[in-house]
Design a protein around this motif. Sequence first.
Motif, PDB file in Angstrom:
ATOM      1  N   LYS A   1       0.941  -1.366   0.186  1.00 44.79           N
ATOM      2  CA  LYS A   1       0.093   0.074  -0.075  1.00 44.79           C
ATOM      3  C   LYS A   1       0.830   1.192  -0.104  1.00 44.79           C
ATOM      4  O   LYS A   1       0.588   2.373  -0.683  1.00 44.79           O
ATOM      5  CB  LYS A   1      -0.968   0.028   1.138  1.00 44.79           C
ATOM      6  N   ASP A   2       2.032   1.161   0.772  1.00 43.50           N
ATOM      7  CA  ASP A   2       2.952   2.404   0.871  1.00 43.50           C
ATOM      8  C   ASP A   2       3.588   2.706  -0.637  1.00 43.50           C
ATOM      9  O   ASP A   2       3.626   4.026  -0.928  1.00 43.50           O
ATOM     10  CB  ASP A   2       3.938   2.174   1.834  1.00 43.50           C
ATOM     11  N   VAL A   3       3.959   1.505  -1.114  1.00 44.29           N
ATOM     12  CA  VAL A   3       4.709   1.901  -2.468  1.00 44.29           C
ATOM     13  C   VAL A   3       3.645   2.276  -3.652  1.00 44.29           C
ATOM     14  O   VAL A   3       3.882   3.242  -4.163  1.00 44.29           O
ATOM     15  CB  VAL A   3       5.226   0.462  -2.807  1.00 44.29           C
ATOM     16  N   GLU A   4       2.536   1.773  -3.540  1.00 38.53           N
ATOM     17  CA  GLU A   4       1.422   2.327  -4.536  1.00 38.53           C
ATOM     18  C   GLU A   4       1.331   3.530  -4.234  1.00 38.53           C
ATOM     19  O   GLU A   4       1.001   4.635  -5.182  1.00 38.53           O
ATOM     20  CB  GLU A   4       0.239   1.596  -4.468  1.00 38.53           C
ATOM     21  N   ALA A   5       0.919   4.294  -3.202  1.00 36.59           N
ATOM     22  CA  ALA A   5       0.593   5.506  -2.789  1.00 36.59           C
ATOM     23  C   ALA A   5       1.591   6.418  -3.085  1.00 36.59           C
ATOM     24  O   ALA A   5       1.554   7.692  -3.578  1.00 36.59           O
ATOM     25  CB  ALA A   5       0.108   5.679  -1.252  1.00 36.59           C
ATOM     26  N   ALA A   6       2.901   6.094  -2.463  1.00 36.71           N
ATOM     27  CA  ALA A   6       4.164   6.916  -3.047  1.00 36.71           C
ATOM     28  C   ALA A   6       4.428   7.063  -4.415  1.00 36.71           C
ATOM     29  O   ALA A   6       4.632   8.157  -4.696  1.00 36.71           O
ATOM     30  CB  ALA A   6       5.381   6.307  -2.183  1.00 36.71           C
ATOM     31  N   VAL A   7       4.279   6.081  -5.271  1.00 41.11           N
ATOM     32  CA  VAL A   7       4.906   6.268  -6.461  1.00 41.11           C
ATOM     33  C   VAL A   7       3.653   7.036  -7.021  1.00 41.11           C
ATOM     34  O   VAL A   7       3.882   8.118  -8.120  1.00 41.11           O
ATOM     35  CB  VAL A   7       4.840   4.846  -7.230  1.00 41.11           C
ATOM     36  N   LYS A   8       2.560   6.795  -6.939  1.00 42.70           N
ATOM     37  CA  LYS A   8       1.441   7.510  -7.494  1.00 42.70           C
ATOM     38  C   LYS A   8       1.441   9.189  -7.137  1.00 42.70           C
ATOM     39  O   LYS A   8       1.173   9.914  -7.917  1.00 42.70           O
ATOM     40  CB  LYS A   8       0.132   7.022  -7.081  1.00 42.70           C
ATOM     41  N   ALA A   9       1.770   9.272  -5.796  1.00 41.78           N
ATOM     42  CA  ALA A   9       2.022  10.702  -5.417  1.00 41.78           C
ATOM     43  C   ALA A   9       2.944  11.685  -5.964  1.00 41.78           C
ATOM     44  O   ALA A   9       3.190  12.737  -5.796  1.00 41.78           O
ATOM     45  CB  ALA A   9       2.120  10.790  -3.722  1.00 41.78           C
TER      46      ALA A   9
ATOM     47  N   VAL B   1       7.726  -1.606  -7.520  1.00 45.50           N
ATOM     48  CA  VAL B   1       7.852  -0.025  -7.910  1.00 45.50           C
ATOM     49  C   VAL B   1       7.848   0.059  -9.431  1.00 45.50           C
ATOM     50  O   VAL B   1       7.013   0.893  -9.798  1.00 45.50           O
ATOM     51  CB  VAL B   1       9.411   0.310  -7.454  1.00 45.50           C
ATOM     52  N   GLU B   2       8.370  -0.991 -10.178  1.00 44.78           N
ATOM     53  CA  GLU B   2       8.426  -0.867 -11.589  1.00 44.78           C
ATOM     54  C   GLU B   2       6.969  -0.965 -12.146  1.00 44.78           C
ATOM     55  O   GLU B   2       6.350  -0.139 -12.893  1.00 44.78           O
ATOM     56  CB  GLU B   2       9.197  -1.858 -12.373  1.00 44.78           C
ATOM     57  N   GLU B   3       5.951  -1.781 -11.643  1.00 41.39           N
ATOM     58  CA  GLU B   3       4.540  -1.941 -11.699  1.00 41.39           C
ATOM     59  C   GLU B   3       3.957  -0.820 -11.601  1.00 41.39           C
ATOM     60  O   GLU B   3       3.017  -0.014 -12.418  1.00 41.39           O
ATOM     61  CB  GLU B   3       4.056  -3.204 -11.243  1.00 41.39           C
ATOM     62  N   CYS B   4       4.098  -0.122 -10.349  1.00 37.56           N
ATOM     63  CA  CYS B   4       3.347   0.941  -9.895  1.00 37.56           C
ATOM     64  C   CYS B   4       3.708   2.273 -10.835  1.00 37.56           C
ATOM     65  O   CYS B   4       2.938   3.192 -11.366  1.00 37.56           O
ATOM     66  CB  CYS B   4       3.761   1.534  -8.567  1.00 37.56           C
ATOM     67  N   GLU B   5       5.172   2.376 -11.227  1.00 39.72           N
ATOM     68  CA  GLU B   5       5.578   3.396 -12.305  1.00 39.72           C
ATOM     69  C   GLU B   5       4.569   3.430 -13.323  1.00 39.72           C
ATOM     70  O   GLU B   5       4.360   4.102 -13.894  1.00 39.72           O
ATOM     71  CB  GLU B   5       7.193   3.221 -12.663  1.00 39.72           C
ATOM     72  N   ARG B   6       4.692   2.011 -14.112  1.00 39.96           N
ATOM     73  CA  ARG B   6       4.005   2.054 -15.282  1.00 39.96           C
ATOM     74  C   ARG B   6       2.643   2.504 -15.018  1.00 39.96           C
ATOM     75  O   ARG B   6       1.930   3.151 -16.178  1.00 39.96           O
ATOM     76  CB  ARG B   6       4.083   0.466 -15.746  1.00 39.96           C
ATOM     77  N   GLU B   7       1.942   1.909 -14.038  1.00 44.89           N
ATOM     78  CA  GLU B   7       0.601   2.285 -13.895  1.00 44.89           C
ATOM     79  C   GLU B   7       0.410   3.871 -13.777  1.00 44.89           C
ATOM     80  O   GLU B   7      -0.711   4.454 -14.186  1.00 44.89           O
ATOM     81  CB  GLU B   7      -0.039   1.401 -12.709  1.00 44.89           C
ATOM     82  N   ALA B   8       1.343   4.536 -13.198  1.00 47.10           N
ATOM     83  CA  ALA B   8       1.224   6.045 -12.894  1.00 47.10           C
ATOM     84  C   ALA B   8       1.701   6.753 -14.186  1.00 47.10           C
ATOM     85  O   ALA B   8       1.561   7.918 -14.079  1.00 47.10           O
ATOM     86  CB  ALA B   8       1.820   6.320 -11.829  1.00 47.10           C
ATOM     87  N   GLY B   9       2.347   6.031 -15.043  1.00 48.77           N
ATOM     88  CA  GLY B   9       2.736   6.927 -16.430  1.00 48.77           C
ATOM     89  C   GLY B   9       4.030   7.450 -16.017  1.00 48.77           C
ATOM     90  O   GLY B   9       4.380   8.332 -16.807  1.00 48.77           O
ATOM     91  N   ARG B  10       4.766   6.931 -14.853  1.00 48.47           N
ATOM     92  CA  ARG B  10       6.174   7.658 -14.944  1.00 48.47           C
ATOM     93  C   ARG B  10       7.080   6.858 -15.512  1.00 48.47           C
ATOM     94  O   ARG B  10       7.098   5.803 -15.973  1.00 48.47           O
ATOM     95  CB  ARG B  10       6.223   7.661 -13.389  1.00 48.47           C
ATOM     96  N   PRO B  11       8.261   7.700 -15.833  1.00 48.78           N
ATOM     97  CA  PRO B  11       9.334   7.125 -16.745  1.00 48.78           C
ATOM     98  C   PRO B  11       9.946   6.051 -15.695  1.00 48.78           C
ATOM     99  O   PRO B  11       9.947   6.171 -14.652  1.00 48.78           O
ATOM    100  CB  PRO B  11      10.517   8.283 -16.567  1.00 48.78           C
ATOM    101  N   HIS B  12      10.443   4.679 -16.552  1.00 53.44           N
ATOM    102  CA  HIS B  12      11.076   3.686 -16.033  1.00 53.44           C
ATOM    103  C   HIS B  12      12.184   4.215 -15.160  1.00 53.44           C
ATOM    104  O   HIS B  12      13.122   4.763 -15.844  1.00 53.44           O
ATOM    105  CB  HIS B  12      11.157   2.755 -17.045  1.00 53.44           C
ATOM    106  N   GLY B  13      12.465   3.679 -13.971  1.00 54.78           N
ATOM    107  CA  GLY B  13      13.510   3.943 -13.308  1.00 54.78           C
ATOM    108  C   GLY B  13      13.516   5.321 -12.641  1.00 54.78           C
ATOM    109  O   GLY B  13      14.588   5.806 -11.920  1.00 54.78           O
ATOM    110  N   SER B  14      12.197   6.086 -12.655  1.00 49.49           N
ATOM    111  CA  SER B  14      12.609   7.406 -11.803  1.00 49.49           C
ATOM    112  C   SER B  14      12.239   7.343 -10.579  1.00 49.49           C
ATOM    113  O   SER B  14      12.454   8.352  -9.769  1.00 49.49           O
ATOM    114  CB  SER B  14      11.065   8.167 -12.455  1.00 49.49           C
ATOM    115  N   VAL B  15      11.831   6.124  -9.829  1.00 48.83           N
ATOM    116  CA  VAL B  15      11.727   6.063  -8.453  1.00 48.83           C
ATOM    117  C   VAL B  15      12.820   5.064  -7.865  1.00 48.83           C
ATOM    118  O   VAL B  15      13.279   4.048  -8.389  1.00 48.83           O
ATOM    119  CB  VAL B  15      10.430   5.433  -8.030  1.00 48.83           C
ATOM    120  N   LYS B  16      13.843   5.828  -6.896  1.00 45.65           N
ATOM    121  CA  LYS B  16      14.944   5.200  -6.614  1.00 45.65           C
ATOM    122  C   LYS B  16      14.681   4.638  -5.275  1.00 45.65           C
ATOM    123  O   LYS B  16      13.747   4.696  -4.658  1.00 45.65           O
ATOM    124  CB  LYS B  16      16.064   6.147  -6.229  1.00 45.65           C
ATOM    125  N   LEU B  17      15.639   3.773  -4.778  1.00 40.33           N
ATOM    126  CA  LEU B  17      15.634   3.310  -3.421  1.00 40.33           C
ATOM    127  C   LEU B  17      16.760   3.259  -2.419  1.00 40.33           C
ATOM    128  O   LEU B  17      17.677   3.386  -3.001  1.00 40.33           O
ATOM    129  CB  LEU B  17      15.531   1.622  -3.522  1.00 40.33           C
TER     130      LEU B  17
END
Length: 304
Positions: A87-95, A118-134
């Motif tokens: 739930k945290d990852v989905e909300a954070a990536v979308k936000a 994260v990769e799945e959530c990026e794709r669903e949110a329409g964000r560039p691949h690799g835009s969310v780091k860890l």
Amino acid sequence: MTQETETGADTPIVWRSLLYVPGNNEKFISKAHTRGADAIILDLEDSVPEAQRQTARDMLPDAVKSVTQAGADPVVRINRPIRHMVKDVEAAVKAGACCLFVTKVDGAGHLKLVAELVEECEREAGRPHGSVKLVAMVETADAYFRAHAIGRASSRVIGMSLGGEDFAMEMGMVPEMETLLVPKQTVMIAAKAAGVMAMGFIGTVADYRDTEGFRANVRKSVKFGFDCASVIHPSGIPILNEEFTPSEDAVAAARRMIEAYDAARLAGKGAITVDDKMIDVPVVIRAERLVARYEAIKAKDAQK
């Protein structure tokens, strides 16, 4: 380290200071952008009661907009239990978070699982691949002995830290500079080996009121090779920014070394003396890195 922007271009990630803010505290969130931190960590973990975590997730879109208005990078610390983590990852990536602090990492497989989500959530949110780091947080004895593999688990990993308080609790030791020196240094070396940021400082900051002790702690940590650190109280931000920024004198000396060595190399010399110090390849490389960091920090500050 680089961060992929929403247009897909890579820009350097430069952190000296990161400030934790409870993700459910609207008052703290609204002031966070005024504190001067390079990044704001919107916390969904320890500072948020479990009953309030969904509220904190729902607040993330507005919180990200608020904390970034002065140029700070938006980071979210997520929970370890898998049901909360998803739930945290989905909300954070979308936000729009640019990075996730992954708590209680137990090995490379754990981080790979998070990266896959994260990769799945990026794709669903329409964000560039690799835009969310860890950022991997090593907080247990088991994870401590896997730090080398953890740092290399995913191309998304940009930093590692040892969670001093949690690690000390598990080990049954008092969290002080003396007891945490070796564990912190070991994780720092693992981060450097993986080519990611070594985050944190020797010891802990349970008493944030001791500013002089904190400064001495951070200054020592810089000498050890740490790159940046996070705090829970804004009073530490100016100290982190100052101590993790190379001084003007150090930068001037580094530039003299680089210029003199370049001239010597053209003359066929391999080692020279500058400012009464022997200069050879490792020293020059260190000087080049110092100047590059200084310039990146100045560019970051110019955006605030």
